[in-house]
Scaffold this motif. Sequence first.
Motif, short mmCIF file in Angstrom:
data_model
loop_
_atom_site.label_atom_id
_atom_site.label_comp_id
_atom_site.label_asym_id
_atom_site.label_seq_id
_atom_site.Cartn_x
_atom_site.Cartn_y
_atom_site.Cartn_z
N SER A 1 -32.27 -5.04 34.20
CA SER A 1 -30.83 -5.02 33.98
C SER A 1 -30.52 -5.42 32.55
CB SER A 1 -30.15 -6.00 34.94
OG SER A 1 -28.77 -6.07 34.68
N VAL A 2 -29.59 -4.70 31.94
CA VAL A 2 -29.20 -4.98 30.57
C VAL A 2 -27.78 -5.48 30.56
CG1 VAL A 2 -28.88 -3.99 28.28
CG2 VAL A 2 -30.71 -3.15 29.75
N ALA A 3 -27.53 -6.57 29.84
CA ALA A 3 -26.17 -7.10 29.74
C ALA A 3 -25.97 -7.74 28.39
CB ALA A 3 -25.92 -8.10 30.86
N LYS A 4 -24.73 -7.81 27.93
CA LYS A 4 -24.43 -8.31 26.60
C LYS A 4 -23.88 -9.72 26.70
CE LYS A 4 -20.82 -6.76 24.50
NZ LYS A 4 -19.88 -5.87 23.79
N GLU A 5 -24.47 -10.67 25.95
CA GLU A 5 -23.93 -12.00 25.83
C GLU A 5 -23.21 -12.12 24.50
OE1 GLU A 5 -26.92 -15.04 26.52
OE2 GLU A 5 -25.34 -16.15 27.56
N PRO B 1 -21.43 4.30 25.94
CA PRO B 1 -20.48 3.34 26.51
C PRO B 1 -19.06 3.52 26.01
CG PRO B 1 -21.93 2.25 24.93
CD PRO B 1 -22.47 3.63 25.14
N PHE B 2 -18.87 4.31 24.95
CA PHE B 2 -17.53 4.50 24.38
C PHE B 2 -17.02 5.94 24.52
CE2 PHE B 2 -19.88 1.31 21.88
CZ PHE B 2 -19.19 0.19 22.29
N SER C 1 -33.48 3.94 35.81
CA SER C 1 -34.32 3.23 34.85
C SER C 1 -34.00 3.57 33.40
CB SER C 1 -35.81 3.51 35.13
OG SER C 1 -36.11 4.87 34.88
N THR C 2 -32.75 3.98 33.14
CA THR C 2 -32.30 4.23 31.77
C THR C 2 -30.94 3.58 31.57
OG1 THR C 2 -31.27 6.31 32.44
CG2 THR C 2 -33.52 6.43 31.61
N SER C 3 -30.67 3.14 30.34
CA SER C 3 -29.38 2.48 30.08
C SER C 3 -29.15 2.33 28.59
CB SER C 3 -29.36 1.09 30.74
OG SER C 3 -28.12 0.46 30.57
N SER C 4 -27.89 2.07 28.24
CA SER C 4 -27.56 1.54 26.92
C SER C 4 -27.39 0.04 27.07
CB SER C 4 -26.27 2.17 26.38
OG SER C 4 -25.16 1.73 27.15
N ASP C 5 -27.28 -0.68 25.94
CA ASP C 5 -27.12 -2.13 26.05
C ASP C 5 -25.67 -2.58 25.85
OD1 ASP C 5 -26.71 -2.09 23.26
OD2 ASP C 5 -28.80 -2.58 22.84
N GLY C 6 -24.76 -1.65 25.55
CA GLY C 6 -23.37 -2.01 25.48
C GLY C 6 -22.92 -2.66 24.19
N CYS C 7 -23.84 -2.90 23.25
CA CYS C 7 -23.43 -3.45 21.95
C CYS C 7 -22.63 -2.39 21.18
CB CYS C 7 -24.66 -3.85 21.14
SG CYS C 7 -25.60 -5.22 21.85
N GLU C 8 -21.91 -2.83 20.16
CA GLU C 8 -21.11 -1.88 19.38
C GLU C 8 -21.99 -0.81 18.76
OE1 GLU C 8 -17.82 -1.82 15.75
OE2 GLU C 8 -18.63 -3.72 16.48
N LYS D 1 -26.94 -1.62 33.36
CA LYS D 1 -26.01 -2.34 32.48
C LYS D 1 -24.72 -2.55 33.24
CE LYS D 1 -23.53 -0.30 29.34
NZ LYS D 1 -22.17 -0.77 29.70
N ASN D 2 -24.23 -3.78 33.25
CA ASN D 2 -22.98 -4.05 33.93
C ASN D 2 -21.85 -3.22 33.35
OD1 ASN D 2 -24.28 -5.95 35.40
ND2 ASN D 2 -23.56 -7.69 34.22
#
Length: 364
Positions: free
Chosen positions: A13-17, A254-255, A312-319, A357-358
Amino acid sequence: MNSFVKELPLSLSVAKEVKELVILVGTKRGAFIFFSDAQRKFWEINGPHLLGYSVNNFIFDDRSQETIILTIEKSDSNQQLIYTSNDFGKHWLPSKIDHKVDDNAIVTCISTGFKSDQNTFYAGLSTGDIIFSKDKGKTWALLISLYTDSHLVNSMIAEIQCHPTDGNKLVCLMSSFGLVEINLTSKAIIKNQNILYHFNKASKMNINENGDVVVLDDNGLHSLSLHDTGKQEQSHPIEDLLIEHRIASYIVDPFNIKKIWAYPVNGIEPNRSVSADGHPGLYFSSDGGRSWERQDVGFPLVNGWFSVGNKSTSSDGCENYGLYVGTTNGTIWQSLNFGKSWHQLITNLPEIAQIIKNNSYGFL
């Protein structure tokens, strides 16, 4: 690196802090947490957590920046389905689940609640039930049984997400039926004609803040809308592949939901699939799947006989977001230039089946 990392990974799981990126890796022998800064060049690995458990869902709550929830496949009746941690895995507590829930149920998906309700989570079960927690995952109660509707009995709850514009509804992806909405007040199952669309083993869904939807099933990618009946399109085939293929997984910008990266494979069954033509790579579309451009720089040129899972693929949601692909041969591939080139983030992990990614969308 701890030697237990080499046990069979099952979910990631990928999430941004706020100040660092957190990647959660679930395996058939426990869970691991990866940490990095915004540059994502160096990673710290922490674990194993819950050693010996088979983890099939892993989620980080980016609303509170503290709660982590994982679910397991029970091997005996003494185990719990769901565990929570509020200190990044230093301590794990088993959740209490309503006695009405079948002891043999498997958690098929899990989701955070609306941003305005930071303690709430939802989970779909293999029995067709949706359960919810109002206390950050500590206790769970039955919300609704979808199989009371005869049209849904043969469908698995593949995904649950909060409705992007209505704070009283959930959107559920049913694997062999379509999208349904759940009214949280009346507990009504709403089969709105705008979103009624029959799928063939649907497995993954993305929804943006405008209600635009991308769904993956065995026939490809589908673009829908929660509001516009006429907006129902299927992605065009990737024409330059030699053998009949299917899209095993995808990543959405994500955008911009029209920008999609797809990973094609040969083989109908997930556990018998390989990268299309043995030449791994992703295909990028800037128009919602109408046209495709291959992006494979960094991947093996030949003999890439591994595959990817549908999640099993995702972006990390960072800008300046990164892209991630987890493979069945235990490698996580990363791109920090929007797919133009790829490199190995980590190797020698066994099979990776899920990267989540959430979703940041939700009624405020």
